[in-house]
Enzyme design. Structure first.
Site, PDB file in Angstrom:
ATOM      1  N   THR A 164      28.490 -16.215  -3.999  1.00 23.12           N
ATOM      2  CA  THR A 164      27.629 -15.133  -3.517  1.00 23.12           C
ATOM      3  C   THR A 164      28.447 -13.876  -3.333  1.00 23.12           C
ATOM      4  O   THR A 164      29.569 -13.949  -2.841  1.00 23.12           O
ATOM      5  CB  THR A 164      27.047 -15.523  -2.142  1.00 23.12           C
ATOM      6  N   ARG A 191      14.412 -23.956  -3.678  1.00 25.10           N
ATOM      7  CA  ARG A 191      15.535 -24.169  -2.742  1.00 25.10           C
ATOM      8  C   ARG A 191      16.094 -22.818  -2.276  1.00 25.10           C
ATOM      9  O   ARG A 191      16.297 -21.919  -3.058  1.00 25.10           O
ATOM     10  CB  ARG A 191      16.614 -24.988  -3.448  1.00 25.10           C
ATOM     11  N   GLY A 193      19.274 -21.192   0.073  1.00 30.89           N
ATOM     12  CA  GLY A 193      20.543 -21.508   0.735  1.00 30.89           C
ATOM     13  C   GLY A 193      20.737 -20.656   1.978  1.00 30.89           C
ATOM     14  O   GLY A 193      19.783 -20.129   2.557  1.00 30.89           O
ATOM     15  N   ASP A 194      21.982 -20.502   2.370  1.00 27.86           N
ATOM     16  CA  ASP A 194      22.317 -19.764   3.585  1.00 27.86           C
ATOM     17  C   ASP A 194      22.179 -18.247   3.426  1.00 27.86           C
ATOM     18  O   ASP A 194      21.968 -17.530   4.400  1.00 27.86           O
ATOM     19  CB  ASP A 194      23.772 -20.051   3.969  1.00 27.86           C
ATOM     20  N   THR A 214      30.029 -17.341   1.808  1.00 31.08           N
ATOM     21  CA  THR A 214      29.778 -17.725   0.423  1.00 31.08           C
ATOM     22  C   THR A 214      30.203 -19.182   0.263  1.00 31.08           C
ATOM     23  O   THR A 214      31.080 -19.656   0.970  1.00 31.08           O
ATOM     24  CB  THR A 214      30.529 -16.800  -0.561  1.00 31.08           C
ATOM     25  N   GLY A 215      29.548 -19.883  -0.649  1.00 30.05           N
ATOM     26  CA  GLY A 215      29.861 -21.298  -0.844  1.00 30.05           C
ATOM     27  C   GLY A 215      28.595 -22.130  -0.830  1.00 30.05           C
ATOM     28  O   GLY A 215      27.508 -21.610  -1.096  1.00 30.05           O
ATOM     29  N   GLY A 217      25.541 -23.490   0.380  1.00 29.43           N
ATOM     30  CA  GLY A 217      24.673 -23.014   1.448  1.00 29.43           C
ATOM     31  C   GLY A 217      24.227 -24.080   2.422  1.00 29.43           C
ATOM     32  O   GLY A 217      24.072 -23.806   3.618  1.00 29.43           O
TER      33      GLY A 217
HETATM   34  C1  SD4 Z   1      23.846 -20.612  -1.701  1.00 30.73           C
HETATM   35  N1  SD4 Z   1      25.725 -19.575  -0.577  1.00 30.73           N
HETATM   36  O1  SD4 Z   1      22.751 -20.330  -2.159  1.00 30.73           O
HETATM   37  C2  SD4 Z   1      24.934 -19.597  -1.789  1.00 30.73           C
HETATM   38  C3  SD4 Z   1      25.744 -19.990  -2.949  1.00 30.73           C
HETATM   39  C4  SD4 Z   1      26.585 -19.008  -3.400  1.00 30.73           C
HETATM   40  O2  SD4 Z   1      26.136 -17.841  -5.453  1.00 30.73           O
HETATM   41  O3  SD4 Z   1      27.550 -18.648  -2.752  1.00 30.73           O
HETATM   42  N2  SD4 Z   1      26.068 -18.604  -4.597  1.00 30.73           N
HETATM   43  O4  SD4 Z   1      24.119 -21.705  -1.227  1.00 30.73           O
END
Ligand code: SD4
Length: 299
Positions: A164, A191, A193-194, A214-215, A217
Site C-alpha cells: 500500500t 474483501r 483490508g486495513d 502497509t502489509g 491487512g
Molecule cells: C491490504 N494493507 O489491503 C493492504 C495491502 C497492501 O497493497 O499493503 N496492499 O491488506
C-alpha cells in the site's frame, strides 16, 4: 525543519517528491489544507503509475479479475477522515476518499454506493486492468487446481501486492495522512483490508502523531495497528519507539504474524519519523525534510 513528507516503499520517493512540489507551488493560505492537497497529490502518483502493481491503475485484481480499490485520508487537527472501499472502474480513489470527508456527512462509502458517488463527482469510469496485471491474473488462474487452506491463500498473494502507498505530511504541528491500495491480489471480491479503516491502516491526531500501515491487512487490522502506534506516541514514546513497540507487541502476542509483512511509518507531533516492520529486511520508506529526500530502511 518546516515541512516533512514520508511515504512507503520504492514508489514512495515519487510520492514525496510530488507532495513537496505541490506544497511549494501552492498558493493556499490555510496550511492544514495545503498539507492535505500535497499529501493526496503525492499518494495519487502511485495510483497513476501502472508499474505499481498494488495501487490504482494496474493494481493486481481480485480472484474474479476485477480491480477493487480502497483509500482513505485523515487530518489531525479535527480528526476528520474520509474513506472508500471496493471501488471498481474509478480512480484516483484517494481523491474520492477526500471528497467523502469534505462533501458528505459520512466517513466511508463502499462498492456500488462509492461508485455512484464517484460518478456524481464527475469521475469517468475506466478500465483499471493493464495488459500486465491481466497477464498476471490469467497466469495465477491457470495454476489454481484444487481449493486451498485459507492460510495458504493469504501466503500465496504475490509479495509486491502487499504494498500500500501511505503518505504522511507534517507542517508546523499539523499532521495529515493518506493511503491507497488495490489490496491483496487474488482476494475474494468485496474483501476490505486495513487501509481504508481509520485506526487500523491509518490515523492522525495533531496532539500525538500520524501513522500509516502497509502489509497484510487482516493482521494489521486485528491489532488496530495505526491507532496503537499513535497512542504510544501520545504516551510519550518517540515515533521510532512507538513503531517498534507496536510491532514487537504483535509478534509477541501472535508469533505467526512473523510470516506476514506488517509495516508501519509514523511522524510525531514534532515531525520526527519512525518505522518498523515484522519483516524489516524487506521494508523501506522515503522521508522528505524541506525538500531533502532520504531513503530509510527498517532492517
Ligand atoms: C491490504 N494493507 O489491503 C493492504 C495491502 C497492501 O497493497 O499493503 N496492499 O491488506
Amino acid at each position: 525543519m518546516k515541512t516533512v513528507f514520508a511515504a512507503t516503499w520504492w514508489f514512495g520517493r515519487a510520492c514525496v517528491e510530488t507532495a513537496y512540489q505541490r506544497w511549494q507551488e501552492s498558493s493556499e493560505s490555510d496550511s492544514a489544507q495545503r498539507l492535505l492537497d500535497a499529501v493526496v497529490e503525492g499518494a495519487s502518483t502511485a495510483e497513476r503509475d501502472p508499474q505499481v502493481l498494488s495501487v490504482g491503475y494496474g493494481g493486481l485484481p481480485n480472484r474474479d479479475g476485477e480491480v477493487e480499490l480502497d483509500a482513505a485520508v485523515m487530518e489531525g487537527a479535527r480528526l476528520r477522515a474520509g474513506a472508500v472501499a471496493s471501488v471498481r472502474r474509478f480512480m484516483p480513489v484517494v481523491y474520492l476518499a477526500r471528497a467523502v470527508m469534505e462533501r458528505t456527512p459520512h466517513l466511508m462509502l463502499v462498492g456500488d454506493g462509492a461508485e455512484r458517488f464517484a460518478l456524481r463527482q464527475g469521475y469517468e469510469p475506466q478500465q483499471l486492468l493493464t495488459a500486465e496485471s491481466l497477464r498476471r491474473w490469467q497466469e495465477w488462474r491457470e495454476q489454481q487446481t484444487a481449493p486451498k487452506e485459507v492460510s495458504q491463500e493469504r501466503a500465496d498473494a504475490p509479495r509486491e501486492s502487499h504494498d500500500t502507498v501511505g503518505v504522511l505530511g507534517w507542517n508546523d504541528g499539523h499532521l495529515v495522512v493518506a493511503c491507497t491500495t488495490s489490496g491483496l491480489a487474488w482476494k475474494l471480491p468485496g474483501r476490505v483490508g486495513d487501509s481504508p479503516i481509520v485506526g487500523a491502516g491509518l490515523y492522525a491526531d495533531n496532539e500525538a502523531g500520524a501513522v500509516v500501515c502497509t502489509g497484510v491487512g487482516e493482521e494489521i487490522w486485528r491489532f488496530a495497528l495505526a491507532s496503537r502506534v499513535v497512542e504510544a506516541m501520545r504516551a510519550g514514546y518517540s515515533a521510532q519507539q512507538a513503531c517498534e513497540r507496536s510491532i514487537d507487541f504483535m509478534l509477541r502476542r501472535l508469533p505467526d504474524v512473523a510470516q506476514h509483512q506488517c509495516a508501519v511509518i509514523a511522524l510525531s507531533a514534532r515531525g520526527e519519523f519512525g518505522l518498523a516492520a515484522t519483516q524489516p529486511e524487506r521494508f523501506n520508506a522515503f522521508v522528505c525534510r524541506d525538500g531533502a529526500i532520504e531513503e530509510v530502511r527498517a532492517g
